[in-house]
Design a protein around this motif. Structure first.
Motif, mmCIF file in Angstrom:
data_model
loop_
_atom_site.group_PDB
_atom_site.id
_atom_site.type_symbol
_atom_site.label_atom_id
_atom_site.label_comp_id
_atom_site.label_asym_id
_atom_site.label_seq_id
_atom_site.Cartn_x
_atom_site.Cartn_y
_atom_site.Cartn_z
ATOM 1 N N LEU A 13 0.779 -1.178 0.014
ATOM 2 C CA LEU A 13 -0.059 0.005 0.020
ATOM 3 C C LEU A 13 0.847 1.345 0.224
ATOM 4 C CD1 LEU A 13 -2.800 1.215 0.017
ATOM 5 C CD2 LEU A 13 -2.990 0.897 2.377
ATOM 6 N N GLN A 14 2.080 1.254 0.625
ATOM 7 C CA GLN A 14 2.904 2.365 0.502
ATOM 8 C C GLN A 14 3.406 2.485 -0.822
ATOM 9 O OE1 GLN A 14 6.142 2.304 3.439
ATOM 10 N NE2 GLN A 14 4.929 1.107 4.936
ATOM 11 N N THR A 15 3.693 1.415 -1.516
ATOM 12 C CA THR A 15 4.230 1.623 -2.783
ATOM 13 C C THR A 15 3.073 2.227 -3.573
ATOM 14 O OG1 THR A 15 5.595 -0.373 -2.755
ATOM 15 C CG2 THR A 15 4.800 0.295 -4.956
ATOM 16 N N LEU A 16 1.777 1.827 -3.498
ATOM 17 C CA LEU A 16 0.714 2.463 -4.310
ATOM 18 C C LEU A 16 0.707 4.085 -3.974
ATOM 19 C CD1 LEU A 16 -1.824 1.952 -5.990
ATOM 20 C CD2 LEU A 16 -3.145 1.677 -3.883
ATOM 21 N N LEU A 17 0.846 4.304 -2.737
ATOM 22 C CA LEU A 17 0.691 5.794 -2.359
ATOM 23 C C LEU A 17 1.888 6.562 -3.104
ATOM 24 C CD1 LEU A 17 -0.596 5.634 1.415
ATOM 25 C CD2 LEU A 17 -1.895 5.686 -0.792
ATOM 26 N N HIS A 18 3.016 5.868 -2.927
ATOM 27 C CA HIS A 18 3.902 6.612 -3.511
ATOM 28 C C HIS A 18 3.995 6.762 -5.031
ATOM 29 C CE1 HIS A 18 7.379 7.098 -0.623
ATOM 30 N NE2 HIS A 18 6.947 5.940 -0.067
ATOM 31 N N TRP A 19 3.264 5.922 -5.672
ATOM 32 C CA TRP A 19 2.936 6.047 -7.050
ATOM 33 C C TRP A 19 2.111 7.497 -7.380
ATOM 34 C CZ3 TRP A 19 -1.380 6.523 -10.067
ATOM 35 C CH2 TRP A 19 -1.125 6.445 -11.476
ATOM 36 N N PHE A 20 1.157 7.604 -6.475
ATOM 37 C CA PHE A 20 0.279 8.760 -6.792
ATOM 38 C C PHE A 20 1.196 9.950 -6.534
ATOM 39 C CE2 PHE A 20 -3.292 5.922 -5.793
ATOM 40 C CZ PHE A 20 -4.397 6.249 -6.847
ATOM 41 N N LEU A 21 1.888 9.925 -5.634
ATOM 42 C CA LEU A 21 2.928 11.220 -5.343
ATOM 43 C C LEU A 21 3.943 11.373 -6.544
ATOM 44 C CD1 LEU A 21 4.015 11.013 -1.510
ATOM 45 C CD2 LEU A 21 2.237 12.424 -2.605
ATOM 46 N N ASP A 22 4.279 10.089 -7.155
ATOM 47 C CA ASP A 22 5.129 10.340 -8.319
ATOM 48 C C ASP A 22 4.424 11.057 -9.619
ATOM 49 O OD1 ASP A 22 7.121 8.805 -7.181
ATOM 50 O OD2 ASP A 22 6.687 6.957 -7.864
ATOM 51 N N ARG A 23 3.289 10.755 -9.527
ATOM 52 C CA ARG A 23 2.403 11.351 -10.545
ATOM 53 C C ARG A 23 1.958 12.772 -10.348
ATOM 54 N NH1 ARG A 23 3.363 6.932 -11.709
ATOM 55 N NH2 ARG A 23 4.926 7.765 -12.303
ATOM 56 N N LEU A 24 1.783 13.167 -9.255
ATOM 57 C CA LEU A 24 2.039 14.461 -8.703
ATOM 58 C C LEU A 24 3.227 15.423 -9.130
ATOM 59 C CD1 LEU A 24 0.096 14.325 -5.327
ATOM 60 C CD2 LEU A 24 -1.155 15.123 -7.584
ATOM 61 N N GLU A 25 4.409 14.845 -9.189
ATOM 62 C CA GLU A 25 5.445 15.591 -9.491
ATOM 63 C C GLU A 25 5.636 15.623 -10.969
ATOM 64 O OE1 GLU A 25 8.315 13.604 -7.147
ATOM 65 O OE2 GLU A 25 7.362 14.323 -5.295
ATOM 66 N N GLU A 26 5.116 14.840 -11.783
ATOM 67 C CA GLU A 26 5.040 15.054 -13.248
ATOM 68 C C GLU A 26 4.277 16.012 -13.771
ATOM 69 O OE1 GLU A 26 4.496 11.050 -14.607
ATOM 70 O OE2 GLU A 26 6.265 10.488 -13.843
ATOM 71 N N PRO A 27 4.472 16.662 -14.979
ATOM 72 C CA PRO A 27 3.470 17.502 -15.644
ATOM 73 C C PRO A 27 2.091 16.821 -16.047
ATOM 74 C CG PRO A 27 5.888 17.715 -16.638
ATOM 75 C CD PRO A 27 5.726 16.504 -15.543
ATOM 76 N N ARG A 28 1.001 17.493 -15.647
ATOM 77 C CA ARG A 28 -0.294 16.909 -15.887
ATOM 78 C C ARG A 28 -1.299 17.669 -16.133
ATOM 79 N NH1 ARG A 28 0.567 17.594 -10.534
ATOM 80 N NH2 ARG A 28 -1.135 18.201 -9.461
ATOM 81 N N GLU A 29 -2.277 17.451 -16.870
ATOM 82 C CA GLU A 29 -3.572 18.047 -17.207
ATOM 83 C C GLU A 29 -4.729 17.591 -16.358
ATOM 84 O OE1 GLU A 29 -3.828 18.864 -21.083
ATOM 85 O OE2 GLU A 29 -1.915 19.933 -21.437
ATOM 86 N N ALA A 48 -3.809 -16.253 -2.642
ATOM 87 C CA ALA A 48 -3.664 -17.039 -1.683
ATOM 88 C C ALA A 48 -3.324 -16.195 -0.420
ATOM 89 C CB ALA A 48 -2.271 -17.732 -2.164
ATOM 90 N N GLU A 49 -3.217 -14.957 -0.554
ATOM 91 C CA GLU A 49 -3.337 -14.101 0.481
ATOM 92 C C GLU A 49 -4.660 -13.291 0.870
ATOM 93 O OE1 GLU A 49 -0.015 -11.550 -0.432
ATOM 94 O OE2 GLU A 49 1.264 -13.133 -0.953
ATOM 95 N N ASP A 50 -4.727 -12.451 1.947
ATOM 96 C CA ASP A 50 -6.074 -12.053 2.267
ATOM 97 C C ASP A 50 -6.337 -10.761 1.589
ATOM 98 O OD1 ASP A 50 -8.209 -11.173 3.688
ATOM 99 O OD2 ASP A 50 -7.274 -11.363 5.540
ATOM 100 N N THR A 51 -6.705 -11.010 0.475
ATOM 101 C CA THR A 51 -6.806 -9.768 -0.487
ATOM 102 C C THR A 51 -8.083 -8.900 -0.218
ATOM 103 O OG1 THR A 51 -8.182 -11.179 -1.980
ATOM 104 C CG2 THR A 51 -5.945 -10.793 -2.646
ATOM 105 N N ARG A 52 -9.033 -9.624 0.520
ATOM 106 C CA ARG A 52 -10.173 -8.763 0.922
ATOM 107 C C ARG A 52 -9.811 -8.179 1.966
ATOM 108 N NH1 ARG A 52 -15.508 -12.995 0.261
ATOM 109 N NH2 ARG A 52 -15.112 -13.596 -1.580
ATOM 110 N N TYR A 53 -8.869 -8.222 3.103
ATOM 111 C CA TYR A 53 -8.498 -7.554 4.098
ATOM 112 C C TYR A 53 -7.830 -6.285 3.436
ATOM 113 C CZ TYR A 53 -5.589 -5.696 7.745
ATOM 114 O OH TYR A 53 -4.726 -4.889 8.492
ATOM 115 N N ARG A 54 -7.071 -6.503 2.606
ATOM 116 C CA ARG A 54 -6.312 -5.366 2.003
ATOM 117 C C ARG A 54 -7.029 -4.268 1.248
ATOM 118 N NH1 ARG A 54 -1.513 -9.186 -1.106
ATOM 119 N NH2 ARG A 54 -0.413 -9.451 0.861
ATOM 120 N N TRP A 55 -8.280 -5.026 0.480
ATOM 121 C CA TRP A 55 -9.062 -4.137 -0.133
ATOM 122 C C TRP A 55 -9.842 -3.168 0.998
ATOM 123 C CZ3 TRP A 55 -9.691 -1.487 -4.203
ATOM 124 C CH2 TRP A 55 -10.980 -0.663 -4.247
#
Length: 374
Positions: A13-29, A48-55
């Motif tokens: 989940l940290q990786t996903l949140l970092h991805w959002f910040l990466d996009r904010l630091e790029e030019p965008r419309e 095989a893991e607890d994906t529902r908990y993650r969601w």
């Protein structure tokens, strides 16, 4: 708002949140969004893991904080997970919160661009380019990479053969004035190497008749040429060119003269800075003119305001004959306070302050000898 306690344990989940910040630091419309697919958020498809908990954690981020909103795809099949192909749309106001949670301070895109540009010239600057990074210069149509390359190119011209304007013209696409106010910056970038820049000669025009015994410095060209046609007896004339001659380098070895025909140039160059030669200044009756007088006195401390020139101007000023600063674009002129000349400080400057109007010297012509008229 503190980060939820469980976030530190959910690296995916940290990786996903970092991805959002990466996009904010790029030019965008457009808004920053992320589709939930095996290729984008694989942790939600490791069944095989607890994906529902993650969601549920993502749902909690959307409802309790909210970091983003969730937009479901209602076209998915029954056997698919509800979140498949859903879209996470980042809430722009959550940026500061995410940066705090992830210990990721805001990076200025311009600063990033300058860092990358300076990295291309690792050995060019004595300070590693820190002075440019601390206060990045701007120029219309130029990217940081262009400016960094241009400043790096200055080094090859620090050979003791060129002036600052010559170097600027060579490095900044022909703009000879680009470095005029950036000599301190060059000192930080190049240290003692900057001393190799040749001082720019100060070019002044003079009229020096044989046997002159006094010097008159004139502010404006038209008035200088009128006086040269009918000079006051015994005077040598020097055209100051506005503020050009008020610099401290006026008396330096780099000052150059252009003499009108018939001048005794040898005597002028020998005597003009000498205490033997009484000197006066005549210019506009305004704060700028008085400022020139004050500046010239740095090199010519004996210099005084020329009474034959200023007296008729003062008389006209006292008759309400001056123009207001707004008429001539002089609203930014600054009162010099004191010039060091008794006549200017006791008479001319108080009159300017009292009447709030100015008079240009071109309105007064020599009629005979040193008598002036308008």
């Amino acid at each position: 708002m503190k980060a939820p306690g469980w976030l530190v344990e959910e690296q995916w989940l940290q990786t996903l949140l970092h991805w959002f910040l990466d996009r904010l630091e790029e030019p965008r419309e457009r808004a920053v969004t992320r589709r939930i697919k095996p290729s984008t958020v694989p942790a939600l498809f490791r069944f095989a893991e607890d994906t529902r908990y993650r969601w549920r954690l993502i749902e909690q981020l959307a409802s309790d904080y909210p970091v983003f909103s969730i937009h479901y795809d209602h076209r998915i099949a029954r056997h698919q997970e509800r979140y498949e192909n859903a879209q996470l749309r980042l809430n722009p106001e959550a940026e500061a919160l995410l940066r705090e949670w992830l210990a990721r301070p805001l990076l200025d895109p311009l600063r990033q661009a300058w860092r990358a540009a300076l990295a291309e010239h690792p050995d060019a600057f004595a300070d590693g380019g820190d002075a440019l990074l601390a206060n990045p210069p701007a120029y219309p149509g130029w990217e940081p990479a262009d400016l960094a390359a241009a400043f790096a190119g200055v080094g090859q011209h620090l050979t003791g053969k060129l002036t600052l304007r010559e170097i600027a013209a060579r490095c900044f696409r022909g703009d000879s004035k680009f470095l005029d106010q950036r000599l301190e910056l060059l000192h930080k970038l190049y240290g003692q190497r900057v001393l190799a820049i040749l001082p720019r000669p100060l070019l002044l025009t003079a009229w020096a008749p044989v046997g002159f015994t006094r010097l008159l410095v004139v502010e404006n060209q038209d008035s200088f040429l009128r006086l040269a046609d009918a000079p006051p007896p015994g005077y040598a004339l020097l055209y100051s060119g506005g503020f050009r001659a008020s610099a401290e380098r006026l008396g330096s070895e780099h000052t150059r003269f252009a003499f009108l025909p018939g001048s005794d140039s040898e005597s002028f160059e020998r005597l003009w800075l000498s205490d033997e030669l009484p000197a006066a200044f005549w210019g506009d009756l305004d704060f700028a003119g008085m400022g020139i007088l004050k500046g010239l006195r740095q090199s010519l401390p004996r210099l005084t305001a020329w009474r034959p020139g200023y007296a008729p101007m003062l008389e006209q000023l006292q008759k309400q004959g001056g123009h207001v600063p707004e008429q001539a674009g002089k609203t930014r002129q600054i009162d010099p306070g004191e010039t060091g000349c008794a006549y200017a400080d006791s008479t001319l400057l108080p009159a300017l302050r009292q009447y709030g109007t100015f008079i240009d010297q071109e309105g007064f012509l020599v009629t005979s000898g040193n008598r002036l008229g308008n």
